[in-house]
Scaffold this motif. Structure first.
Motif, PDB file in Angstrom:
ATOM      1  N   ALA A 247      44.126  41.667  41.473  1.00 13.35           N
ATOM      2  CA  ALA A 247      43.583  42.986  41.793  1.00 13.35           C
ATOM      3  C   ALA A 247      42.150  42.903  42.302  1.00 13.35           C
ATOM      4  O   ALA A 247      41.719  43.733  43.103  1.00 13.35           O
ATOM      5  CB  ALA A 247      43.650  43.886  40.565  1.00 13.35           C
ATOM      6  N   ALA A 248      41.409  41.899  41.860  1.00 10.17           N
ATOM      7  CA  ALA A 248      40.029  41.727  42.290  1.00 10.17           C
ATOM      8  C   ALA A 248      39.934  41.105  43.685  1.00 10.17           C
ATOM      9  O   ALA A 248      38.881  41.146  44.314  1.00 10.17           O
ATOM     10  CB  ALA A 248      39.267  40.868  41.286  1.00 10.17           C
TER      11      ALA A 248
ATOM     12  N   LYS B 171      40.816  40.509  47.763  1.00  6.63           N
ATOM     13  CA  LYS B 171      40.987  41.344  48.944  1.00  6.63           C
ATOM     14  C   LYS B 171      42.399  41.108  49.495  1.00  6.63           C
ATOM     15  O   LYS B 171      42.827  39.962  49.630  1.00  6.63           O
ATOM     16  CB  LYS B 171      39.946  40.964  49.990  1.00  6.63           C
ATOM     17  CG  LYS B 171      40.017  41.782  51.245  1.00  6.63           C
ATOM     18  CD  LYS B 171      38.993  41.327  52.258  1.00  6.63           C
ATOM     19  CE  LYS B 171      39.173  42.137  53.525  1.00  6.63           C
ATOM     20  NZ  LYS B 171      38.701  41.453  54.700  1.00  6.63           N
TER      21      LYS B 171
ATOM     22  N   TRP C  58      45.588  49.222  48.136  1.00  4.41           N
ATOM     23  CA  TRP C  58      45.706  47.991  47.343  1.00  4.41           C
ATOM     24  C   TRP C  58      45.155  48.224  45.944  1.00  4.41           C
ATOM     25  O   TRP C  58      45.794  47.902  44.948  1.00  4.41           O
ATOM     26  CB  TRP C  58      44.970  46.856  48.044  1.00  4.41           C
ATOM     27  CG  TRP C  58      44.839  45.596  47.258  1.00  4.41           C
ATOM     28  CD1 TRP C  58      43.754  45.170  46.558  1.00  4.41           C
ATOM     29  CD2 TRP C  58      45.835  44.583  47.089  1.00  4.41           C
ATOM     30  NE1 TRP C  58      44.005  43.960  45.970  1.00  4.41           N
ATOM     31  CE2 TRP C  58      45.275  43.569  46.280  1.00  4.41           C
ATOM     32  CE3 TRP C  58      47.142  44.430  47.544  1.00  4.41           C
ATOM     33  CZ2 TRP C  58      45.978  42.425  45.913  1.00  4.41           C
ATOM     34  CZ3 TRP C  58      47.843  43.292  47.192  1.00  4.41           C
ATOM     35  CH2 TRP C  58      47.268  42.302  46.384  1.00  4.41           C
ATOM     36  N   LYS C  59      43.958  48.796  45.872  1.00  8.65           N
ATOM     37  CA  LYS C  59      43.320  49.054  44.576  1.00  8.65           C
ATOM     38  C   LYS C  59      44.170  50.023  43.743  1.00  8.65           C
ATOM     39  O   LYS C  59      44.317  49.828  42.535  1.00  8.65           O
ATOM     40  CB  LYS C  59      41.914  49.609  44.773  1.00  8.65           C
ATOM     41  CG  LYS C  59      40.922  48.576  45.251  1.00  8.65           C
ATOM     42  CD  LYS C  59      39.510  49.138  45.258  1.00  8.65           C
ATOM     43  CE  LYS C  59      38.508  48.185  45.819  1.00  8.65           C
ATOM     44  NZ  LYS C  59      38.318  46.961  45.108  1.00  8.65           N
ATOM     45  N   GLU C  60      44.721  51.021  44.377  1.00  7.10           N
ATOM     46  CA  GLU C  60      45.558  52.010  43.679  1.00  7.10           C
ATOM     47  C   GLU C  60      46.815  51.356  43.091  1.00  7.10           C
ATOM     48  O   GLU C  60      47.143  51.559  41.920  1.00  7.10           O
ATOM     49  CB  GLU C  60      45.947  53.117  44.661  1.00  7.10           C
ATOM     50  CG  GLU C  60      46.847  54.184  44.103  1.00  7.10           C
ATOM     51  CD  GLU C  60      47.290  55.163  45.183  1.00  7.10           C
ATOM     52  OE1 GLU C  60      48.480  55.540  45.167  1.00  7.10           O
ATOM     53  OE2 GLU C  60      46.462  55.533  46.039  1.00  7.10           O
TER      54      GLU C  60
ATOM     55  N   CYS D  38      47.340  48.129  42.534  1.00 12.02           N
ATOM     56  CA  CYS D  38      46.965  47.131  41.531  1.00 12.02           C
ATOM     57  C   CYS D  38      46.548  47.797  40.223  1.00 12.02           C
ATOM     58  O   CYS D  38      46.854  47.287  39.143  1.00 12.02           O
ATOM     59  CB  CYS D  38      45.839  46.241  42.061  1.00 12.02           C
ATOM     60  SG  CYS D  38      46.391  45.032  43.286  1.00 12.02           S
ATOM     61  N   ALA D  39      45.873  48.942  40.311  1.00 13.33           N
ATOM     62  CA  ALA D  39      45.467  49.659  39.099  1.00 13.33           C
ATOM     63  C   ALA D  39      46.698  50.098  38.306  1.00 13.33           C
ATOM     64  O   ALA D  39      46.732  49.986  37.074  1.00 13.33           O
ATOM     65  CB  ALA D  39      44.603  50.862  39.465  1.00 13.33           C
TER      66      ALA D  39
END
Length: 132
Positions: free
Chosen positions: A77-78, A80, A89-91, A93-94
């Motif tokens: 998640a960290a 790129k 991607w962040k959404e 992975c969260a």
């Protein structure tokens, strides 16, 4: 000691060091891509066996497997994404981290939450580069 023996020993030492550096370099190259590492270790399995992510979604993964998967997904998640929208991607992975954390804590309904968050096709369509 004969000169040929000394030369052979030197050659063996040099080749051993070179081999060690090659192996270390290959291992370090894989470790530099946490996305590939997580996918390889937790989302893929040899034919005839279930990957850890499938076992986790079915409630069959061990505590150790889930903890390892959580660590790998946290690193992933960290990172790129190779392509696609970083916000999406962040959404995604969260959601995956939240579900994996719930599994790790043994929360009720965690397996179902995890199954919904592990959307291989959704991520691969948007973030995995096409093979050339």
């Amino acid at each position: 000691m004969k000169e040929t023996t000394k030369t052979a020993l030197r050659a063996t030492v040099v080749l051993s060091i070179a081999f060690g550096l090659c192996v270390t370099g290959l291992t370090a190259a894989d470790a530099k891509n946490p996305i590939k590492e997580a996918m390889k270790k937790y989302n893929q399995a040899p034919k005839g066996t279930d990957p850890v992510c499938k076992k986790a979604g079915e409630g069959r993964a061990t505590k150790q497997e889930i903890s390892g998967m959580l660590a790998a997904y946290t690193a992933m998640a960290a990172a790129k994404p190779p392509q696609g929208d970083p916000a999406k991607w962040k959404e995604l992975c969260a959601a995956l981290l939240s579900a994996t954390t719930a599994l790790d804590k043994g929360e009720a309904g965690a397996a179902e939450k995890f199954k919904a968050a592990v959307n291989c096709k959704g991520c691969h369509n948007d973030f995995k580069p096409k093979k050339k």
